[in-house]
Motif scaffolding. Structure first.
Motif, short mmCIF file in Angstrom:
data_model
loop_
_atom_site.label_atom_id
_atom_site.label_comp_id
_atom_site.label_asym_id
_atom_site.label_seq_id
_atom_site.Cartn_x
_atom_site.Cartn_y
_atom_site.Cartn_z
N TRP A 1 0.84 -1.20 0.00
CA TRP A 1 0.00 0.00 0.00
C TRP A 1 0.88 1.25 0.00
CZ3 TRP A 1 -4.03 -1.16 4.46
CH2 TRP A 1 -4.89 -2.18 4.05
N PRO A 2 0.29 2.40 -0.32
CA PRO A 2 1.04 3.66 -0.13
C PRO A 2 1.61 3.72 1.29
CG PRO A 2 -1.00 4.08 -1.28
CD PRO A 2 -1.04 2.63 -0.88
N LYS A 3 2.81 4.24 1.41
CA LYS A 3 3.54 4.16 2.68
C LYS A 3 2.73 4.68 3.86
CE LYS A 3 8.09 5.08 4.66
NZ LYS A 3 9.43 5.70 4.44
N GLY A 4 1.97 5.73 3.66
CA GLY A 4 1.21 6.32 4.75
C GLY A 4 0.08 5.46 5.27
N LEU A 5 -0.25 4.39 4.54
CA LEU A 5 -1.35 3.52 4.95
C LEU A 5 -0.86 2.22 5.59
CD1 LEU A 5 -3.71 3.83 1.83
CD2 LEU A 5 -3.82 5.11 3.98
N ARG A 6 0.45 2.05 5.70
CA ARG A 6 0.97 0.76 6.11
C ARG A 6 0.96 0.54 7.62
NH1 ARG A 6 6.21 0.56 2.06
NH2 ARG A 6 5.02 0.93 0.14
N HIS A 7 0.61 1.56 8.38
CA HIS A 7 0.48 1.39 9.82
C HIS A 7 -0.82 2.04 10.27
CE1 HIS A 7 1.20 1.45 14.13
NE2 HIS A 7 2.20 0.61 13.93
N PRO A 8 -1.61 1.35 11.09
CA PRO A 8 -2.95 1.87 11.43
C PRO A 8 -2.93 3.20 12.17
CG PRO A 8 -2.39 -0.09 12.74
CD PRO A 8 -1.37 0.01 11.66
N SER A 9 -1.83 3.56 12.80
CA SER A 9 -1.80 4.82 13.55
C SER A 9 -1.37 6.02 12.71
CB SER A 9 -0.85 4.69 14.75
OG SER A 9 0.48 4.47 14.32
#
Length: 714
Positions: free
Chosen positions: A320-328
Motif C-alpha cells: 500500500w502507499p507508505k502512509g497507509l501501512r500502519h494503522p496509527s
C-alpha cells in the motif's frame, strides 16, 4: 546443512541469543544441531537487536544486561490464585497494586516482598518506587486450573464448509451448524461439536481455502452467514432472487461432483449483503448493533478499516502507499473518513456473524449439549491480512513460523505465519493475546488451540530461508498460561490443546497441571519406549480429546482399506517404496485388530470396523471422545493432505459416502453408520480418575508415555 556453511557462532552472539530467549541448537531426534549464526542474527534483528558483527553483539549484550539490572520489575508479573507470590524488590521500595475493577492495595514489607494470596483474579497494574527509580508491570492473577468438562461426553468433529444442507449456498453455513448441533445433541446425546476455524479469510480471487491461514483470527468470516437468517432478508426482493441463484452453486456440489467454490459463494453472499445493508434496522436491532460496536472497540475499527482499504488498494498491505501501512498513521485516519460507508459495512458484517454464532451455540446448549460448540483457534494469521496490519507492533517482521526437520519431514515446515514477538507481547501485558482468547471463547463451550506448544516456543524461520534454517524462540509460558487460564475462567470454557507432533519434554505435563486437555489420536497411541506396541486403553491419559483421526490425517475408511497409502503413492508423497508402505499399513491394522480382539470388542478373524475402534476409545479414560463426521458415512478422502498444494483439493471437499457421492446433513443424520457409532458411544460414563475439586465447565449459556506422532498444525 554442510559444516562449511554453518560455522560456529561467536560466544557474544550465543550469549545474546540466550538472553533474548533464542535457542542456539535443537534436537529433532538425531542429535543436537547447531543453529547457523546468520539465523541467530536475523532472528535477533526481528526482536529489535542488532547483532550483525561480534562487536555489535557484545555491545547489545552489555546494554541488555544494564537495562535488566536497572529494571525494578519485568514487563508482566504472574500470580496464581490462592498462592503467595514473591517479588524481588528492594526492602525500602514502595509497592502498590492498582486493581482492575478500581481501587488499589498498598503492600507492606515483611522481611521480604509478597503478593498476598487474596489478590482478586484479573488484570491489574503493579507500581513500584525505589529511590529515584520507578517501575510498573502488568499483574495477571489467574486461577490455578482451567475449567474442565463436568461430565465425560462424545461429540462430532466437522469442517463446517463441508457439511451442506438443502438450504445452504454451496457450502455449510452457521444455520447448518446450529442444525447439526441440535440434531447431534437432542437425537444422539452428543455433548459437543468441534469445528474448523471460522476466522475471516483473505479477500481476493482465487482465495486461500485453508482455514488455518486467515486474514483475522479475531473476527469470523461473513462467508459462513446464512443470508435467509438475517432478519432484514424478508424486506428486500432482490436478495431473494440471489437466493435462487445460490441453488445452482449448491446443486453443482451435491449433484454434479463439483468442489466447494468459496469464491463464488463469497461473491454471491457479498452481493446479498450489499443489498441488505440498505435495509433500515428497527430500533431494537440497531441498539444491539451499537452495543456490539462499543464492545469490540478498536479491534473492530481496525479490522473494518483494513477491509475497506483492501477494497481500494488490494489485500497486500505491505505494498500500500507508505502512509497507509500502519494503522496509527494520519493518512489512515484521512482515508478512513473518505471510506466511512465501507468501514461501516464491514463493521455490520462482523456483527451479523457474531449474532449467528451466538444462535448456533444457544441451539447446541438448548439441545442438551453440556459443552456445545468447540471453536478452533489457528496458530497464526496471513502476513498480508487484517491482523498482521493491525498487530504489526507485536508480530515479528520478516519471520515465519513452522516446524523443524524431524523423522516425519526431513525438510521441516514453513507455515507462512508471522509469530508473536515475545518481548513486545510482554510489554503489552499480553493484552492482544487475551483479547484473541476472549473472542474465541465468547460463543463456545470450549476452545481448541492449534499447535498449543506455541505457548512455550515456536520455530522461527527467516523469510526466504529454508525451514531447516530456523530456530526455536522461547515465550514466557507462565504468562501465556496465566492469560489463557484467566480468560477461560471468565468465559466458563474448557481448553483443548492440539499437542501432536514434536513436543518438548515437560510441556504436556505443564499443560495438564493447568487443566488444558490434550489431543490423542488412536493410531499414534503407542508405547514408543517398548518397541511401539499398542498402548492399552487403561494407559491413555484421561485429560484429552481422543479421536480416530483429524482434518490432516486419513479418514478411518481409508485406514481400513489402505486407500490412504494408494493416494499418497498416486501423488508422489511416499517416503518409501509402495510395497513397504502397504506392508507397514497392513501391520499397523493387524496390531489394532489383535488389540480389539483381546479386549472383546471384535470377534477373532473379523475385520476391523469403525464401531469397534470407537468402542476402544470409549474404553479409555479420555474425558472427551471425538467422532470425525465423515467417518459416519464412510468417506475415504482426507479434508487436507499435508505436503500438497494444487495436487489435491484441500479444504474443498463436501462430506461424501464411500462412493464419493456427497451427503447432505439430512442424509448423514439417517445413515446407518451414524446410528451405529452413536449407539457405541452413548452413554459414556463418568471419566475414571478425575481428581476431586477440579473446576468444571458449567453448561454454557451462549457461550505418561511419550507420544510423538506426525503432525501438521496447518
Amino acid at each position: 546443512m554442510p559444516a562449511e556453511d554453518n560455522p560456529p557462532a561467536p560466544p557474544e552472539l550465543l550469549a545474546l541469543a540466550h538472553a533474548h530467549g533464542v535457542d542456539t541448537s535443537y534436537d529433532a531426534g538425531a542429535g543436537p544441531v547447531q543453529v547457523a549464526p546468520r539465523t541467530l542474527t536475523t532472528v535477533l534483528a526481528a526482536l529489535g537487536v542488532d547483532a550483525g558483527t561480534p562487536e555489535l553483539a557484545a555491545a547489545a549484550l552489555e546494554r541488555h544486561r544494564a537495562e535488566q539490572a536497572q529494571r525494578l520489575l519485568p514487563p508482566t508479573v504472574v500470580a496464581w490464585q490462592d498462592r503467595r507470590t514473591a517479588l524481588d524488590l528492594p526492602a525500602d521500595a514502595g509497592v502498590r497494586v492498582e486493581l482492575e475493577g478500581g481501587g488499589s492495595w498498598e503492600l507492606t514489607h515483611d522481611h521480604s516482598w509478597w503478593l498476598p494470596e487474596d489478590v482478586p483474579l484479573g488484570r491489574h497494574v503493579l507500581h513500584v518506587t525505589a529511590g529515584e527509580r520507578a517501575g510498573r508491570a502488568a499483574l495477571i492473577v489467574a486461577p490455578a486450573r482451567i475449567p474442565e468438562p463436568r461430565q465425560r461426553s462424545w461429540g462430532f468433529l466437522a469442517q463446517l464448509y463441508s457439511v451442506l444442507s438443502d438450504q445452504s449456498w454451496g457450502m455449510g453455513d452457521l444455520t447448518d451448524l446450529a442444525d447439526l448441533a441440535q440434531w447431534a445433541g437432542a437425537e444422539l446425546g452428543a455433548g459437543f461439536l468441534q469445528i474448523n476455524p471460522l476466522h475471516a479469510g483473505m479477500p481476493g480471487v482465487p482465495s486461500d481455502p485453508s482455514p488455518y491461514r486467515p486474514s483475522s483470527r479475531r473476527f469470523a468470516d461473513p462467508v459462513h452467514l446464512r443470508i435467509e437468517a438475517i432478519p432484514e432478508y424478508t424486506r428486500h426482493d432482490g436478495v431473494r432472487d440471489l437466493a435462487r441463484r445460490a441453488r445452482l452453486l449448491r446443486e453443482e456440489v451435491l449433484e454434479h461432483d463439483a468442489l466447494i467454490d468459496r469464491d463464488s459463494v463469497r461473491a454471491l453472499k457479498q452481493q446479498a449483503l450489499e443489498l441488505l445493508h440498505t435495509v433500515p434496522r428497527g430500533v431494537g436491532r440497531d441498539a444491539a448493533y451499537r452495543a456490539f460496536v462499543r464492545r469490540e472497540g478498536e479491534w473492530l475499527e481496525r479490522y473494518a478499516v483494513w477491509n475497506a482499504l483492501a477494497e481500494v488498494h488490494g489485500a497486500a498491505w505491505h505494498s500500500w502507499p507508505k502512509g497507509l501501512r500502519h494503522p496509527s498513521n494520519p493518512q489512515v485516519a484521512a482515508e478512513k473518513a473518505a471510506l466511512t460507508d465501507r468501514v461501516e459495512f464491514h463493521r455490520w458484517q462482523a456483527w451479523l456473524v457474531d449474532e449467528q454464532l451466538r444462535a448456533a451455540q444457544r441451539a447446541a446448549t438448548d439441545a442438551g449439549m453440556p459443552i456445545g460448540l468447540i471453536h478452533d483457534l489457528a496458530v497464526g494469521v496471513h502476513p498480508d491480512g487484517a491482523d498482521a496490519w493491525a498487530l504489526q507492533d507485536v508480530l515479528a517482521t520478516g519471520i515465519s513460523t513452522g516446524a523443524p526437520p524431524d523423522a516425519f519431514n526431513a525438510h521441516g515446515q514453513d507455515w507462512g505465519l508471522p509469530p508473536w514477538r515475545p518481548d513486545t507481547l510482554a510489554e503489552t501485558g499480553y493484552g492482544p493475546f487475551a483479547e484473541l482468547l476472549r473472542a474465541a471463547a465468547r460463543h463456545a463451550g470450549a476452545i481448541r488451540i492449534d499447535h498449543v506448544m506455541g505457548l512455550f516456543r515456536l520455530w522461527w524461520v527467516p523469510v526466504g530461508a529454508r525451514p531447516t534454517e530456523g530456530t526455536y524462540v522461547r515465550y514466557d509460558a507462565e504468562a501465556m498460561l496465566a492469560v489463557l487460564a484467566l480468560e477461560a475462567h471468565r468465559a466458563g470454557t474448557a481448553v483443548i490443546g492440539e499437542d501432536l507432533g514434536t513436543v518438548e519434554p515437560g510441556v504436556r505435563e505443564r499443560l495438564a497441571e493447568h487443566g488444558v486437555l490434550g489431543t490423542s489420536v488412536l493410531w499414534f497411541e503407542r508405547d514408543w519406549h517398548a518397541g511401539g506396541a499398542v498402548l492399552p486403553p487403561e494407559r491413555w491419559r484421561a485429560g484429552c480429546l481422543a479421536t480416530l483421526t483429524t482434518h490432516d490425517l486419513p479418514s478411518t475408511a481409508a485406514r481400513l482399506t489402505g486407500d490412504h497409502v494408494a493416494l499418497r503413492h498416486q501423488l508422489g508423497l511416499l517416503a518409501r517404496p509402495l510395497a513397504e508402505e502397504q506392508h507397514a499399513a497392513a501391520t499397523e491394522l493387524a496390531d489394532w485388530q489383535r488389540e480389539l480382539v483381546r479386549l472383546g470388542l471384535l470377534a477373532d478373524g473379523a475385520p476391523v470396523t469403525p464401531e469397534a475402534l470407537h468402542a476402544y476409545l470409549r474404553a479409555t479414560p479420555a474425558r472427551l471422545v471425538g467422532v470425525w463426521l465423515p467417518d459416519t458415512v464412510g468417506d475415504p478422502r482426507p479434508q487436507n493432505l499435508p505436503g500438497t498444494w494444487d495436487q489435491y483439493p484441500n479444504w474443498r471437499l463436501p462430506v461424501a459416502d464411500a462412493t464419493g457421492t456427497p451427503r447432505t446433513l439430512d442424509r448423514i443424520a439417517t445413515a446407518p453408520g451414524t446410528a451405529a457409532i452413536a449407539a457405541t458411544l452413548t452413554p459414556l460414563g463418568a471419566p475414571p480418575g478425575v481428581p476431586s475439586g477440579v473446576p468444571s465447565v458449567a453448561p454454557a449459556a451462549g457461550h505418561a508415555d511419550r507420544r510423538t506422532p506426525p503432525g501438521d498444525p496447518v
